[in-house]
Design a protein around this motif. Sequence first.
Motif, PDB file in Angstrom:
ATOM      1  N   VAL A 157       0.915  -0.954   0.075  1.00  0.00           N
ATOM      2  CA  VAL A 157      -0.015   0.143  -0.138  1.00  0.00           C
ATOM      3  C   VAL A 157       0.975   1.089   0.121  1.00  0.00           C
ATOM      4  O   VAL A 157       1.781   1.243   0.888  1.00  0.00           O
ATOM      5  N   PRO A 158       0.670   2.133  -0.849  1.00  0.00           N
ATOM      6  CA  PRO A 158       1.441   3.442  -0.981  1.00  0.00           C
ATOM      7  C   PRO A 158       1.159   4.206  -0.028  1.00  0.00           C
ATOM      8  O   PRO A 158       0.062   4.337   0.615  1.00  0.00           O
ATOM      9  N   ALA A 159       2.398   4.932   0.507  1.00  0.00           N
ATOM     10  CA  ALA A 159       2.226   5.951   1.835  1.00  0.00           C
ATOM     11  C   ALA A 159       1.184   7.256   0.969  1.00  0.00           C
ATOM     12  O   ALA A 159       1.299   7.552  -0.115  1.00  0.00           O
ATOM     13  N   ALA A 160       0.477   7.802   1.914  1.00  0.00           N
ATOM     14  CA  ALA A 160      -0.367   8.874   1.449  1.00  0.00           C
ATOM     15  C   ALA A 160       0.860  10.049   1.239  1.00  0.00           C
ATOM     16  O   ALA A 160       1.671  10.234   2.008  1.00  0.00           O
ATOM     17  N   PRO A 161       0.459  10.969   0.501  1.00  0.00           N
ATOM     18  CA  PRO A 161       1.310  12.013   0.211  1.00  0.00           C
ATOM     19  C   PRO A 161       1.416  13.023   1.304  1.00  0.00           C
ATOM     20  O   PRO A 161       0.491  13.233   1.960  1.00  0.00           O
ATOM     21  N   ALA A 162       2.528  13.437   1.638  1.00  0.00           N
ATOM     22  CA  ALA A 162       2.811  14.515   2.778  1.00  0.00           C
ATOM     23  C   ALA A 162       2.243  15.769   2.310  1.00  0.00           C
ATOM     24  O   ALA A 162       2.009  16.321   1.129  1.00  0.00           O
ATOM     25  N   ASN A 163       1.552  16.454   3.436  1.00  0.00           N
ATOM     26  CA  ASN A 163       1.074  17.692   3.313  1.00  0.00           C
ATOM     27  C   ASN A 163       2.171  18.787   2.882  1.00  0.00           C
ATOM     28  O   ASN A 163       2.828  19.206   3.790  1.00  0.00           O
ATOM     29  N   ALA A 164       2.418  19.149   1.889  1.00  0.00           N
ATOM     30  CA  ALA A 164       3.570  19.941   1.307  1.00  0.00           C
ATOM     31  C   ALA A 164       3.145  21.655   1.906  1.00  0.00           C
ATOM     32  O   ALA A 164       2.042  21.834   1.503  1.00  0.00           O
ATOM     33  N   HIS A 165       4.280  22.529   2.327  1.00  0.00           N
ATOM     34  CA  HIS A 165       4.054  23.585   2.696  1.00  0.00           C
ATOM     35  C   HIS A 165       4.591  24.349   1.414  1.00  0.00           C
ATOM     36  O   HIS A 165       5.467  23.991   0.822  1.00  0.00           O
ATOM     37  N   TRP A 166       3.943  25.641   1.186  1.00  0.00           N
ATOM     38  CA  TRP A 166       4.466  26.548   0.213  1.00  0.00           C
ATOM     39  C   TRP A 166       6.037  26.912   0.577  1.00  0.00           C
ATOM     40  O   TRP A 166       6.530  26.703   1.657  1.00  0.00           O
ATOM     41  N   GLU A 167       6.497  27.458  -0.342  1.00  0.00           N
ATOM     42  CA  GLU A 167       8.021  27.818  -0.218  1.00  0.00           C
ATOM     43  C   GLU A 167       8.556  28.849  -1.155  1.00  0.00           C
ATOM     44  O   GLU A 167       7.400  29.359  -2.217  1.00  0.00           O
ATOM     45  N   LEU A 168       9.431  29.582  -0.996  1.00  0.00           N
ATOM     46  CA  LEU A 168       9.912  30.756  -1.808  1.00  0.00           C
ATOM     47  C   LEU A 168      10.491  30.161  -3.028  1.00  0.00           C
ATOM     48  O   LEU A 168      11.313  29.195  -3.129  1.00  0.00           O
ATOM     49  N   VAL A 169      10.071  30.606  -4.096  1.00  0.00           N
ATOM     50  CA  VAL A 169      10.285  29.792  -5.343  1.00  0.00           C
ATOM     51  C   VAL A 169      11.360  30.824  -6.251  1.00  0.00           C
ATOM     52  O   VAL A 169      12.300  30.238  -6.672  1.00  0.00           O
TER      53      VAL A 169
END
Length: 143
Positions: free
Chosen positions: A29-41
């Motif tokens: 079973v694949p892991a659930a995607p992490a909740n990504a935080h925004w970042e300076l691009v």
Amino acid sequence: MKSDALPRRVRPFFAAFAALLLGALMLIVPAAPANAHWELVESSPAADSAVETLPTEVSLTFSGAILPDTAYFEVTDESGVSLLDGTATVTDSVVTQALTGTATGVINVVWQVTYSDGHPADGTFAFTVTAPPEPVETATPEE
């Protein structure tokens, strides 16, 4: 003795089988995607870059929207003199701070924002102004 109870020597077998089955499921079973935080691009001027003259503004682009009225900047020259002209403006994911004055050398930028999901973020970077400021012409007294 209860009729539905397993014999004592069979219980370890079922416990080992259950652990093995659980371990196999964790691999499949694949892991659930992490909740990504925004970042300076991106920043303009870019961090550690060299520019000929002091730009009229510093601009930061983020990967997500920024809450209006949450942007804070400090932009100073090597001697600590502020180069800010007014307050920062926020347009969706871009934050812009107008600059004023003349400066050469290392320009330090300190920033702080709040993403639209309520998470604060901050950072620092520097860029270098390479050309000396234009001399200001002064009137010479007539003799």
